[in-house]
Design an enzyme around this catalytic site. Structure first.
Site, PDB file in Angstrom:
ATOM      1  N   ASN A  32       0.858  -1.191   0.000  1.00  0.00           N
ATOM      2  CA  ASN A  32       0.000   0.000   0.000  1.00  0.00           C
ATOM      3  C   ASN A  32       0.899   1.248   0.000  1.00  0.00           C
ATOM      4  O   ASN A  32       0.813   2.117   0.857  1.00  0.00           O
ATOM      5  CB  ASN A  32      -0.945  -0.006   1.216  1.00  0.00           C
ATOM      6  CG  ASN A  32      -2.050   1.030   1.055  1.00  0.00           C
ATOM      7  OD1 ASN A  32      -2.255   1.861   1.909  1.00  0.00           O
ATOM      8  ND2 ASN A  32      -2.736   0.997  -0.076  1.00  0.00           N
ATOM      9  N   GLY A  36       5.705   8.288   1.294  1.00  0.00           N
ATOM     10  CA  GLY A  36       6.640   7.983   2.382  1.00  0.00           C
ATOM     11  C   GLY A  36       7.530   6.799   2.002  1.00  0.00           C
ATOM     12  O   GLY A  36       8.747   6.826   2.200  1.00  0.00           O
ATOM     13  N   HIS A  37       6.905   5.760   1.423  1.00  0.00           N
ATOM     14  CA  HIS A  37       7.698   4.599   0.982  1.00  0.00           C
ATOM     15  C   HIS A  37       8.629   4.998  -0.157  1.00  0.00           C
ATOM     16  O   HIS A  37       9.769   4.538  -0.229  1.00  0.00           O
ATOM     17  CB  HIS A  37       6.782   3.474   0.486  1.00  0.00           C
ATOM     18  CG  HIS A  37       5.913   2.876   1.551  1.00  0.00           C
ATOM     19  ND1 HIS A  37       4.566   3.111   1.618  1.00  0.00           N
ATOM     20  CD2 HIS A  37       6.203   2.057   2.583  1.00  0.00           C
ATOM     21  CE1 HIS A  37       4.050   2.461   2.651  1.00  0.00           C
ATOM     22  NE2 HIS A  37       5.025   1.811   3.252  1.00  0.00           N
ATOM     23  N   GLY A 149      11.421   4.089   8.070  1.00  0.00           N
ATOM     24  CA  GLY A 149      10.869   5.433   8.284  1.00  0.00           C
ATOM     25  C   GLY A 149      10.806   5.775   9.767  1.00  0.00           C
ATOM     26  O   GLY A 149      10.467   4.924  10.593  1.00  0.00           O
ATOM     27  N   ASP A 152       7.613   5.234  12.431  1.00  0.00           N
ATOM     28  CA  ASP A 152       7.503   4.145  13.405  1.00  0.00           C
ATOM     29  C   ASP A 152       8.718   4.243  14.327  1.00  0.00           C
ATOM     30  O   ASP A 152       9.677   3.474  14.221  1.00  0.00           O
ATOM     31  CB  ASP A 152       7.444   2.801  12.685  1.00  0.00           C
ATOM     32  CG  ASP A 152       6.213   2.714  11.806  1.00  0.00           C
ATOM     33  OD1 ASP A 152       5.105   2.897  12.338  1.00  0.00           O
ATOM     34  OD2 ASP A 152       6.365   2.510  10.591  1.00  0.00           O
ATOM     35  N   GLN A 155       9.819   1.295  16.418  1.00  0.00           N
ATOM     36  CA  GLN A 155      10.289   0.210  15.542  1.00  0.00           C
ATOM     37  C   GLN A 155      11.759   0.434  15.181  1.00  0.00           C
ATOM     38  O   GLN A 155      12.570  -0.505  15.202  1.00  0.00           O
ATOM     39  CB  GLN A 155       9.431   0.167  14.282  1.00  0.00           C
ATOM     40  CG  GLN A 155       9.957  -0.763  13.202  1.00  0.00           C
ATOM     41  CD  GLN A 155       8.966  -1.000  12.087  1.00  0.00           C
ATOM     42  OE1 GLN A 155       8.032  -1.761  12.241  1.00  0.00           O
ATOM     43  NE2 GLN A 155       9.163  -0.356  10.947  1.00  0.00           N
ATOM     44  N   ARG A 189      -2.396   3.499   6.720  1.00  0.00           N
ATOM     45  CA  ARG A 189      -3.676   3.548   7.452  1.00  0.00           C
ATOM     46  C   ARG A 189      -4.521   4.758   7.080  1.00  0.00           C
ATOM     47  O   ARG A 189      -5.734   4.759   7.319  1.00  0.00           O
ATOM     48  CB  ARG A 189      -3.419   3.545   8.960  1.00  0.00           C
ATOM     49  CG  ARG A 189      -3.106   2.165   9.452  1.00  0.00           C
ATOM     50  CD  ARG A 189      -2.603   2.169  10.856  1.00  0.00           C
ATOM     51  NE  ARG A 189      -1.776   0.979  11.056  1.00  0.00           N
ATOM     52  CZ  ARG A 189      -2.242  -0.170  11.516  1.00  0.00           C
ATOM     53  NH1 ARG A 189      -3.478  -0.279  11.864  1.00  0.00           N
ATOM     54  NH2 ARG A 189      -1.441  -1.212  11.633  1.00  0.00           N
TER      55      ARG A 189
HETATM   56  O1  PAF Z   1       7.191  -0.783   8.961  1.00  0.00           O
HETATM   57  C1  PAF Z   1       6.660  -1.737   8.357  1.00  0.00           C
HETATM   58  O2  PAF Z   1       6.001  -1.573   7.331  1.00  0.00           O
HETATM   59  C2  PAF Z   1       6.826  -3.154   8.887  1.00  0.00           C
HETATM   60  O3  PAF Z   1       6.808  -3.167  10.273  1.00  0.00           O
HETATM   61  C3  PAF Z   1       8.088  -3.857   8.348  1.00  0.00           C
HETATM   62  C4  PAF Z   1       9.353  -3.158   8.793  1.00  0.00           C
HETATM   63  C5  PAF Z   1       8.019  -3.898   6.833  1.00  0.00           C
HETATM   64  C6  PAF Z   1       8.134  -5.300   8.861  1.00  0.00           C
HETATM   65  O4  PAF Z   1       7.016  -6.015   8.484  1.00  0.00           O
END
Ligand code: PAF
Length: 283
Positions: A32, A36-37, A149, A152, A155, A189
């Site tokens: 999706n 940002g990606h 990014g 998160d 993360q 989201r």
């Molecule tokens: O940030 C995300 O989209 C996910 O947590 C990742 C790093 C791809 C792991 O599934």
């Protein structure tokens, strides 16, 4: 652009790209894809000769089955975007490829402490799912670097600790949050928000900035700052604050006199969609 679904195909394709000493950057995603990606992909191309992207909605990191079911999946559009962005290799495995013996039988990688606090306390097992799948992706691609990014925030902290603790020879590159013109952090989201909710969502950013500015100008009554923002957000129809934290940006523990950099982390429900956002700043 080569697209592969199986692990051995991904290993072979990554090895092919790394022939003659060329470098490879990995961008792990759950698809999706948004700007940002694409910022992660551009950053990847700055760091390495070749770019690989994985698209995998990782069931192991969802502690809510409904969230997993409703997670937006847009593979065809994602592949078009990656092709246009000049990506070399895309890995799109199914869950049974990544977890052939089922998720409960799979070896896991876990970062204690950082995985259990904040977002981890609200979503038990989430970070264990992230560190496990990212380790597996690292082992498949053996990239020189990988992009994540800053949206998160926790993360990134968890993954940095994992890479350091396990002496993984991979450079982890943090990429700044991309926001729309009103300040809403781009996120998969956001696609679950109605047009009206999308208009209202930048309130989260506004409140984060209010806390940041107050701290930078000397306020240290963090509990009061959090209470004020909670009240402000929750007084708007459709909003429900899940958590607001002001933490040391490195340890994610409470800010102390020794904290050099702090972060404000927010998780807020808008309707049924849980949005997370963060900002970090020098103290
Ligand atoms: O940030 C995300 O989209 C996910 O947590 C990742 C790093 C791809 C792991 O599934």
């Amino acid at each position: 652009m080569k697209i592969v679904q199986n692990i051995q195909q991904a290993v072979d394709a990554a090895n092919e790209l790394k022939k003659n000493g060329a470098t490879l950057a990995l961008v792990p995603t759950m698809g999706n894809l948004h700007d940002g990606h694409l910022a992660l992909v551009r950053e990847a191309a700055r760091h390495a000769d070749h770019v690989a992207v994985s698209i995998f909605v990782n069931p192991l990191q969802f502690n809510n089955q409904n969230d997993l079911k409703t997670y937006p999946r847009t593979l065809d559009a994602d592949l078009d975007k990656l092709e246009q962005a000049g990506v070399d290799l895309v890995f799109t495995p199914l869950p049974e490829i990544m977890y052939p013996d089922g998720m409960n039988e799979h070896t896991f990688v876990f970062v204690p402490g950082l995985s259990d606090m904040l977002e981890g306390a609200l979503r038990p097992g989430h970070f264990k799912g992230v560190t496990t799948v990212v380790t597996k992706l690292f082992n498949i691609f053996r990239p020189d670097c990988a992009m994540f990014g800053q949206k998160d925030f926790q993360q990134v902290a968890v993954l940095k600790k994992m890479v350091k603790d396990m002496a993984m020879q991979i450079k982890l590159v943090e990429v700044p949050i991309v926001r729309n013109e009103k300040g809403l952090a781009l996120s998969s989201r956001n696609g679950l928000l109605s047009a009206e909710e999308k208009e209202k969502a930048p309130l989260i950013y506004k409140q984060m900035m209010r806390i940041r500015d107050s701290i930078v100008s000397g306020r240290r009554d963090f509990d009061a700052l959090i209470k004020e923002s909670r009240a402000e957000i929750d007084s708007n129809e459709g909003f429900r604050t899940d958590s607001i934290d002001i933490v040391d940006a490195e340890s994610l523990r409470p800010v102390t006199g020794l904290t050099a950099r702090a972060a404000v982390l927010m998780a807020v429900y808008l309707g049924t969609t849980r949005l997370i956002d963060s900002v970090s700043f020098d103290l």
